[in-house]
Design a protein around this motif. Sequence first.
Motif, short mmCIF file in Angstrom:
data_model
loop_
_atom_site.label_atom_id
_atom_site.label_comp_id
_atom_site.label_asym_id
_atom_site.label_seq_id
_atom_site.Cartn_x
_atom_site.Cartn_y
_atom_site.Cartn_z
N SER A 47 0.82 -1.22 0.00
CA SER A 47 0.00 0.00 0.00
C SER A 47 0.85 1.26 0.00
O SER A 47 0.30 2.36 -0.13
CB SER A 47 -0.93 0.01 1.22
OG SER A 47 -1.93 -0.98 1.10
N PRO A 90 -1.65 4.58 -4.87
CA PRO A 90 -2.93 3.94 -5.16
C PRO A 90 -3.77 4.69 -6.19
O PRO A 90 -4.82 4.21 -6.61
CB PRO A 90 -3.63 3.96 -3.79
CG PRO A 90 -3.11 5.19 -3.14
CD PRO A 90 -1.67 5.31 -3.60
N THR A 95 -0.76 -0.23 -10.30
CA THR A 95 0.54 -0.75 -9.89
C THR A 95 0.83 -1.96 -10.78
O THR A 95 0.24 -3.01 -10.61
CB THR A 95 0.51 -1.19 -8.41
OG1 THR A 95 0.02 -0.11 -7.62
CG2 THR A 95 1.90 -1.57 -7.92
N HIS A 131 -0.04 10.12 0.23
CA HIS A 131 -1.04 9.06 0.07
C HIS A 131 -2.41 9.62 0.42
O HIS A 131 -2.55 10.39 1.38
CB HIS A 131 -0.72 7.88 0.99
CG HIS A 131 0.43 7.05 0.52
ND1 HIS A 131 0.27 5.92 -0.23
CD2 HIS A 131 1.77 7.23 0.67
CE1 HIS A 131 1.47 5.41 -0.51
NE2 HIS A 131 2.38 6.18 0.02
N GLY A 177 -1.91 3.84 4.13
CA GLY A 177 -0.75 3.95 3.25
C GLY A 177 0.21 5.04 3.69
O GLY A 177 1.43 4.87 3.65
N HIS A 214 1.55 -8.01 -0.39
CA HIS A 214 0.27 -7.47 -0.85
C HIS A 214 -0.82 -8.52 -0.68
O HIS A 214 -0.66 -9.65 -1.10
CB HIS A 214 0.35 -7.07 -2.33
CG HIS A 214 -0.92 -6.46 -2.84
ND1 HIS A 214 -1.81 -7.14 -3.64
CD2 HIS A 214 -1.46 -5.23 -2.63
CE1 HIS A 214 -2.84 -6.35 -3.92
NE2 HIS A 214 -2.65 -5.19 -3.32
N TYR A 268 -10.63 3.50 0.11
CA TYR A 268 -9.35 2.78 -0.02
C TYR A 268 -9.54 1.54 -0.88
O TYR A 268 -8.76 1.27 -1.81
CB TYR A 268 -8.85 2.40 1.37
CG TYR A 268 -7.65 1.47 1.40
CD1 TYR A 268 -6.37 1.98 1.49
CD2 TYR A 268 -7.81 0.08 1.36
CE1 TYR A 268 -5.27 1.13 1.53
CE2 TYR A 268 -6.73 -0.77 1.40
CZ TYR A 268 -5.47 -0.24 1.49
OH TYR A 268 -4.37 -1.09 1.52
N ARG A 274 -10.01 2.37 -4.62
CA ARG A 274 -8.75 2.68 -5.29
C ARG A 274 -7.92 1.43 -5.57
O ARG A 274 -7.30 1.30 -6.62
CB ARG A 274 -7.94 3.68 -4.46
CG ARG A 274 -8.44 5.10 -4.52
CD ARG A 274 -7.48 6.06 -3.85
NE ARG A 274 -7.47 5.89 -2.41
CZ ARG A 274 -8.22 6.60 -1.56
NH1 ARG A 274 -9.05 7.50 -2.03
NH2 ARG A 274 -8.14 6.40 -0.27
N HIS A 275 -7.90 0.50 -4.61
CA HIS A 275 -7.02 -0.65 -4.74
C HIS A 275 -7.60 -1.78 -5.58
O HIS A 275 -6.84 -2.59 -6.13
CB HIS A 275 -6.62 -1.16 -3.36
CG HIS A 275 -5.56 -0.33 -2.71
ND1 HIS A 275 -4.22 -0.61 -2.82
CD2 HIS A 275 -5.64 0.80 -1.97
CE1 HIS A 275 -3.52 0.30 -2.17
NE2 HIS A 275 -4.36 1.17 -1.64
N ARG A 327 -2.94 -4.36 -9.57
CA ARG A 327 -2.05 -4.24 -8.41
C ARG A 327 -1.11 -5.44 -8.43
O ARG A 327 -1.37 -6.47 -7.81
CB ARG A 327 -2.84 -4.22 -7.10
CG ARG A 327 -3.85 -3.09 -6.98
CD ARG A 327 -3.20 -1.73 -6.92
NE ARG A 327 -4.19 -0.66 -7.05
CZ ARG A 327 -3.87 0.57 -7.41
NH1 ARG A 327 -2.61 0.88 -7.70
NH2 ARG A 327 -4.82 1.49 -7.49
#
Length: 309
Positions: free
Chosen positions: A111, A115, A119, A132, A137, A160, A274, A277-278, A283
Motif C-alpha cells: 500500500s 494507489p 501498480t 497518500h 498507506g 500485498h 481505499y 482505489r485498490h 495491483r
Amino acid sequence: MKIAVTGASGFVGGAVCRGAVAAGHDVLALGRRAHLDPEHVAGAPYRAHDLTDAPALHHDLAGIDVVVHAAGPASDTLPAQSHWDAHVGGTRTVLAALARDTRLVHLSTASVYDPRRPTVRAREDAAPVPAHPDAYGAAKAAAERLVRGSRPDAVILRPHAVYGPGETTLLPRLLAAVRAGRVPVPGRGPRAVSLTRIDTLVAAVLAVLDGPAGVYNVADAEPVELLAMIESVLAARGVRARPLGLPVPLARATALVAGVCARVRGTAPVLTRYAVRHLAAERTLDVTALRARSGYAPPPTDVLDAADW
C-alpha cells in the motif's frame, strides 16, 4: 538464532512465530494482548507489550539477534490517528529499543505504492510516494522512511493482500459483501492482482534474517485475475455468488454512503474509498529482487482449496 517478533498476537506475527520455531530458532513473542493461546506462537515465550514503552522493550530485546517488526493493524477502517500511533509511533519505539548489532526485519505493505494509478509489476524503487490519499498507506510509508533513515542495514518487506488460514480481513469482508448472489467489485473488466499467501510471507521473512539489507516486494510467483480469483474463493467456500463490476464513480459513491451508514451504526463499512482505489486497477508486484538477493522463490497462488482461506 534469537528472534523477537512484535505483533505476535496478530495473524501475520503469529504465523512468523510458528514458522521461526519450526525452523529451529529461539523465539520471543511480543504482542498487545494480555494473554495468548500458546499454540498461536508454537509455544514460544510470550510477553504482553506496550509499543510506546521503549525502555521496557529495550530490556526485553537484550541478546536478540533479529527483531521482526510485524505490529500494527492492517485495516482501512480505523481513524487516521490510530494508524499513525501504531505504525509510526510503534516503529519509532522499536528503533529506539534496538541495539546497534540487532537486525531489523520490518514488515511494510504494498500500500506504500501510489494507489491513484495502476501498480503494474512495481519495482521497489517506485515507493514510497510523497503523499497518500489514505491514512493506512501514509502511515506505513512514514514508518518505512523512519526505518530507512535510521537503520540502512534493515530489511523491509512489502507483501500485498496476505491470505491464508486465520486471516481476519480479506475473506470476512468478501463474504460480508455478498448480496443476492452477487459481490460488487469496483471497476469493470479483467485486472491482475498479486496475492501473498501467509506461508510465502513467512518463508520470505526466514530467508532474509541474515541476508542482504534492502527493500523487497513479497508475493506469490505470478499474479492472478481478480474477478476469477474472487469467484474461485467463493466457490471453495460453498458460496454461490459471482462478482459484479461497478463503474468506478458508482463505486466511490457507494463507498461514501457505506462509510456514513457505518459511522451511524458503529460498524465497519463493507466498501471503503481505499478499497475502491485498490480494487479498480491492476495491483501487481515484481518479485525479482526477492528471488535474486534472498534466494527464495515464491510458489504460485492457489486459492482453489477452501483451507487456504
